[in-house]
Structures are given as C-alpha cells and as structure tokens.
Motif scaffolding. Sequence first.
Motif, PDB file in Angstrom:
ATOM      1  N   MET A   1       3.422  12.054 -13.988  1.00  0.00           N
ATOM      2  CA  MET A   1       3.334  10.967 -13.301  1.00  0.00           C
ATOM      3  C   MET A   1       1.892  10.519 -13.193  1.00  0.00           C
ATOM      4  SD  MET A   1       5.506  10.306  -9.629  1.00  0.00           S
ATOM      5  CE  MET A   1       4.832  11.442  -8.401  1.00  0.00           C
ATOM      6  N   GLU A   2       1.808   9.385 -13.267  1.00  0.00           N
ATOM      7  CA  GLU A   2       0.333   8.855 -13.046  1.00  0.00           C
ATOM      8  C   GLU A   2       0.261   7.750 -12.090  1.00  0.00           C
ATOM      9  OE1 GLU A   2      -2.852   6.270 -15.720  1.00  0.00           O
ATOM     10  OE2 GLU A   2      -0.840   6.611 -16.645  1.00  0.00           O
ATOM     11  N   LEU A   3      -0.885   7.667 -11.215  1.00  0.00           N
ATOM     12  CA  LEU A   3      -1.197   7.055 -10.204  1.00  0.00           C
ATOM     13  C   LEU A   3      -1.637   5.811 -10.943  1.00  0.00           C
ATOM     14  CD1 LEU A   3      -1.209   6.061  -7.250  1.00  0.00           C
ATOM     15  CD2 LEU A   3      -3.650   7.142  -7.141  1.00  0.00           C
ATOM     16  N   ILE A   4      -1.143   4.510 -10.519  1.00  0.00           N
ATOM     17  CA  ILE A   4      -1.528   3.325 -11.290  1.00  0.00           C
ATOM     18  C   ILE A   4      -2.352   2.509 -10.158  1.00  0.00           C
ATOM     19  CG2 ILE A   4      -0.744   0.925 -12.097  1.00  0.00           C
ATOM     20  CD1 ILE A   4       0.050   3.433 -14.027  1.00  0.00           C
ATOM     21  N   LYS A   5      -1.845   2.267  -9.042  1.00  0.00           N
ATOM     22  CA  LYS A   5      -2.764   1.492  -7.970  1.00  0.00           C
ATOM     23  C   LYS A   5      -2.329   1.978  -6.644  1.00  0.00           C
ATOM     24  CE  LYS A   5      -4.600  -2.797  -6.814  1.00  0.00           C
ATOM     25  NZ  LYS A   5      -5.044  -3.738  -7.197  1.00  0.00           N
ATOM     26  N   GLU A   6      -3.322   1.753  -5.519  1.00  0.00           N
ATOM     27  CA  GLU A   6      -2.721   2.266  -4.162  1.00  0.00           C
ATOM     28  C   GLU A   6      -3.221   1.227  -3.444  1.00  0.00           C
ATOM     29  OE1 GLU A   6      -5.024   5.253  -1.355  1.00  0.00           O
ATOM     30  OE2 GLU A   6      -3.723   6.178  -2.944  1.00  0.00           O
ATOM     31  N   TRP A   7      -2.460   0.936  -2.224  1.00  0.00           N
ATOM     32  CA  TRP A   7      -2.699  -0.183  -1.425  1.00  0.00           C
ATOM     33  C   TRP A   7      -2.816   0.507   0.035  1.00  0.00           C
ATOM     34  CZ3 TRP A   7       0.565  -0.697  -5.119  1.00  0.00           C
ATOM     35  CH2 TRP A   7       0.161  -1.737  -6.315  1.00  0.00           C
ATOM     36  N   GLU A 125       7.394   4.310  -9.687  1.00  0.00           N
ATOM     37  CA  GLU A 125       7.578   4.931  -8.390  1.00  0.00           C
ATOM     38  C   GLU A 125       6.740   4.264  -7.462  1.00  0.00           C
ATOM     39  OE1 GLU A 125       8.706   9.108  -5.956  1.00  0.00           O
ATOM     40  OE2 GLU A 125       8.316   9.032  -8.003  1.00  0.00           O
ATOM     41  N   LEU A 126       7.259   3.555  -6.352  1.00  0.00           N
ATOM     42  CA  LEU A 126       6.471   3.302  -5.096  1.00  0.00           C
ATOM     43  C   LEU A 126       6.922   4.191  -3.949  1.00  0.00           C
ATOM     44  CD1 LEU A 126       6.865  -0.616  -4.693  1.00  0.00           C
ATOM     45  CD2 LEU A 126       4.795   0.584  -5.249  1.00  0.00           C
ATOM     46  N   LYS A 127       5.553   4.644  -3.551  1.00  0.00           N
ATOM     47  CA  LYS A 127       5.626   5.490  -2.369  1.00  0.00           C
ATOM     48  C   LYS A 127       5.130   4.840  -0.956  1.00  0.00           C
ATOM     49  CE  LYS A 127       5.672  10.002  -4.887  1.00  0.00           C
ATOM     50  NZ  LYS A 127       5.054  11.428  -4.890  1.00  0.00           N
ATOM     51  N   PHE A 128       6.040   4.731  -0.124  1.00  0.00           N
ATOM     52  CA  PHE A 128       5.821   4.283   1.148  1.00  0.00           C
ATOM     53  C   PHE A 128       5.390   5.088   2.200  1.00  0.00           C
ATOM     54  CE2 PHE A 128       8.124   1.398  -1.230  1.00  0.00           C
ATOM     55  CZ  PHE A 128       7.823  -0.161  -0.540  1.00  0.00           C
ATOM     56  N   GLU A 129       4.042   5.118   2.751  1.00  0.00           N
ATOM     57  CA  GLU A 129       3.650   6.018   3.866  1.00  0.00           C
ATOM     58  C   GLU A 129       3.501   5.263   5.223  1.00  0.00           C
ATOM     59  OE1 GLU A 129      -0.128   9.005   4.400  1.00  0.00           O
ATOM     60  OE2 GLU A 129       1.235   9.053   2.541  1.00  0.00           O
ATOM     61  N   ILE A 130       4.036   5.499   6.266  1.00  0.00           N
ATOM     62  CA  ILE A 130       3.603   4.941   7.325  1.00  0.00           C
ATOM     63  C   ILE A 130       2.115   5.298   8.119  1.00  0.00           C
ATOM     64  CG2 ILE A 130       4.058   4.298   9.826  1.00  0.00           C
ATOM     65  CD1 ILE A 130       7.157   5.051   9.143  1.00  0.00           C
ATOM     66  N   ASN A 131       1.366   4.563   8.261  1.00  0.00           N
ATOM     67  CA  ASN A 131      -0.075   4.707   8.818  1.00  0.00           C
ATOM     68  C   ASN A 131      -0.394   4.375  10.377  1.00  0.00           C
ATOM     69  OD1 ASN A 131      -2.796   4.988   9.047  1.00  0.00           O
ATOM     70  ND2 ASN A 131      -3.493   3.787   7.695  1.00  0.00           N
ATOM     71  N   SER A 132       0.176   5.368  11.072  1.00  0.00           N
ATOM     72  CA  SER A 132       0.188   5.176  12.561  1.00  0.00           C
ATOM     73  C   SER A 132      -1.163   4.724  12.870  1.00  0.00           C
ATOM     74  CB  SER A 132       1.012   5.997  13.250  1.00  0.00           C
ATOM     75  OG  SER A 132       0.587   7.399  13.058  1.00  0.00           O
ATOM     76  N   GLN A 133      -2.263   5.096  12.461  1.00  0.00           N
ATOM     77  CA  GLN A 133      -3.933   4.931  12.966  1.00  0.00           C
ATOM     78  C   GLN A 133      -4.149   3.591  12.760  1.00  0.00           C
ATOM     79  OE1 GLN A 133      -5.649   8.032  10.643  1.00  0.00           O
ATOM     80  NE2 GLN A 133      -4.941   9.637  12.403  1.00  0.00           N
ATOM     81  N   LEU A 134      -3.394   2.730  11.782  1.00  0.00           N
ATOM     82  CA  LEU A 134      -3.822   1.489  11.590  1.00  0.00           C
ATOM     83  C   LEU A 134      -2.784   0.366  11.900  1.00  0.00           C
ATOM     84  CD1 LEU A 134      -5.872  -0.808  10.571  1.00  0.00           C
ATOM     85  CD2 LEU A 134      -5.095  -0.134   8.280  1.00  0.00           C
ATOM     86  N   LYS A 144       0.853   2.632   3.626  1.00  0.00           N
ATOM     87  CA  LYS A 144      -0.212   3.024   2.650  1.00  0.00           C
ATOM     88  C   LYS A 144       0.945   2.930   1.462  1.00  0.00           C
ATOM     89  CE  LYS A 144      -2.438   6.702   0.397  1.00  0.00           C
ATOM     90  NZ  LYS A 144      -3.049   8.009   0.738  1.00  0.00           N
ATOM     91  N   ILE A 145       0.781   2.231   0.518  1.00  0.00           N
ATOM     92  CA  ILE A 145       1.767   2.142  -0.810  1.00  0.00           C
ATOM     93  C   ILE A 145       1.087   2.540  -2.242  1.00  0.00           C
ATOM     94  CG2 ILE A 145       3.337   0.671  -1.912  1.00  0.00           C
ATOM     95  CD1 ILE A 145       3.715  -0.935   0.619  1.00  0.00           C
ATOM     96  N   GLN A 146       1.901   3.288  -2.948  1.00  0.00           N
ATOM     97  CA  GLN A 146       1.053   3.878  -4.016  1.00  0.00           C
ATOM     98  C   GLN A 146       2.014   3.721  -5.219  1.00  0.00           C
ATOM     99  OE1 GLN A 146       0.922   7.919  -2.652  1.00  0.00           O
ATOM    100  NE2 GLN A 146      -1.272   7.828  -3.146  1.00  0.00           N
ATOM    101  N   LEU A 147       1.592   3.173  -6.435  1.00  0.00           N
ATOM    102  CA  LEU A 147       2.275   2.921  -7.268  1.00  0.00           C
ATOM    103  C   LEU A 147       2.099   3.888  -8.505  1.00  0.00           C
ATOM    104  CD1 LEU A 147       4.514   0.956  -9.304  1.00  0.00           C
ATOM    105  CD2 LEU A 147       2.329  -0.416  -9.908  1.00  0.00           C
ATOM    106  N   PHE A 148       3.219   4.471  -8.851  1.00  0.00           N
ATOM    107  CA  PHE A 148       3.136   5.511 -10.093  1.00  0.00           C
ATOM    108  C   PHE A 148       4.011   4.952 -11.181  1.00  0.00           C
ATOM    109  CE2 PHE A 148       2.351   7.805  -5.955  1.00  0.00           C
ATOM    110  CZ  PHE A 148       1.425   8.647  -6.484  1.00  0.00           C
ATOM    111  N   LYS A 149       3.493   5.648 -12.217  1.00  0.00           N
ATOM    112  CA  LYS A 149       4.177   5.401 -13.434  1.00  0.00           C
ATOM    113  C   LYS A 149       4.555   6.924 -14.110  1.00  0.00           C
ATOM    114  CE  LYS A 149       4.593   3.641 -18.236  1.00  0.00           C
ATOM    115  NZ  LYS A 149       6.021   4.074 -18.323  1.00  0.00           N
ATOM    116  N   HIS A 150       6.063   6.977 -14.325  1.00  0.00           N
ATOM    117  CA  HIS A 150       6.618   8.037 -14.915  1.00  0.00           C
ATOM    118  C   HIS A 150       6.856   8.051 -16.297  1.00  0.00           C
ATOM    119  CE1 HIS A 150       8.355   9.948 -10.979  1.00  0.00           C
ATOM    120  NE2 HIS A 150       8.541   8.933 -10.709  1.00  0.00           N
ATOM    121  N   PHE A 151       6.509   9.253 -16.854  1.00  0.00           N
ATOM    122  CA  PHE A 151       6.738   9.296 -18.398  1.00  0.00           C
ATOM    123  C   PHE A 151       7.768  10.069 -18.800  1.00  0.00           C
ATOM    124  CE2 PHE A 151       1.920   8.649 -17.273  1.00  0.00           C
ATOM    125  CZ  PHE A 151       1.779   7.443 -18.030  1.00  0.00           C
TER     126      PHE A 151
END
Length: 151
Positions: A1-7, A125-134, A144-151
Amino acid sequence: MELIKEWDGIFEENLESLSEEIKSIIPLESAIILTGAVGAGKTTFTKSFIDSDEGDEVCSPTYSVINENGNCAHADFYRLKDSEEVIHLELGLYLEDKDYFLIEWGAPFLKEISRNLDEQWEIFELKFEINSQLSNSDNISSRKIQLFKHF
C-alpha cells in the motif's frame, strides 16, 4: 500500500472540491475502500463524490449492501460477517458501465474484493480520521483524509 496524498483540516464544505481532486488523481474503473470510525464522514464523502445525473438522493446502502447511482456503485459491507458473502454479491454485475466503486467497511474483505473485480480495476483506500483539535466556528471537528493505492 502506497500513500498517494494526504489532506488535513477537511470540513464538509470542502468535500466537493476534494472529490473532484480525487477524481483527477485516480483513473476510471477504480474501487475506493472507505475506512474510518463510525461518524468519520465516509457516507458524507460518498454523497459529494457521486454525481447522480438523475438527481437521486445518495444514501447509505447499509440494508441493501450495494446501491447504484449514475456512474458509481456504492457498497456498505458493515453487516457482512465473512468473505464468502462478498463472493455471493456478484460485484461484476453492479460494475458494468461504472467508473467508480466506493466501499464502506471494505478493508477486511480486500482480498475478496480484488478477486471479484475485472483486472483493469485499480483499488485505492481513503482513510478518514477525526481531528478533534481542529474545529470550525460551529465546533465541528475537521477530518484528516489519506489516499492510498493498493497493489
């Protein structure tokens, strides 16, 4: 799994532009597994991602397992107990003439999903994480949302 982008610092009002950006990154015929805690924004994101030409309301397919909306299929595997249930869904039938397949709670079934997609389909894969500090002015936490590519 490779991280493509993070927001980071993503609020509901950012989801439409985020959806368009993700569509510009991933190819057509992509399956997107949506992971994150209950309430992290998976279904809300899906509503912004799916472009329903018919104007149909996009809702969680928790009870029907898979819904079709325009050029997308949207699945919710929350209630699935084992991998054999994925095989019985006959995913290929839902994906004819579709560009995207969004799957909530699909991570435990990644192997079965990949086995049941045509070989041209790519899996992300899009991973969603709640950022309660913001939070915004309405005291709603960002994501916080991260986009991964599965191989």
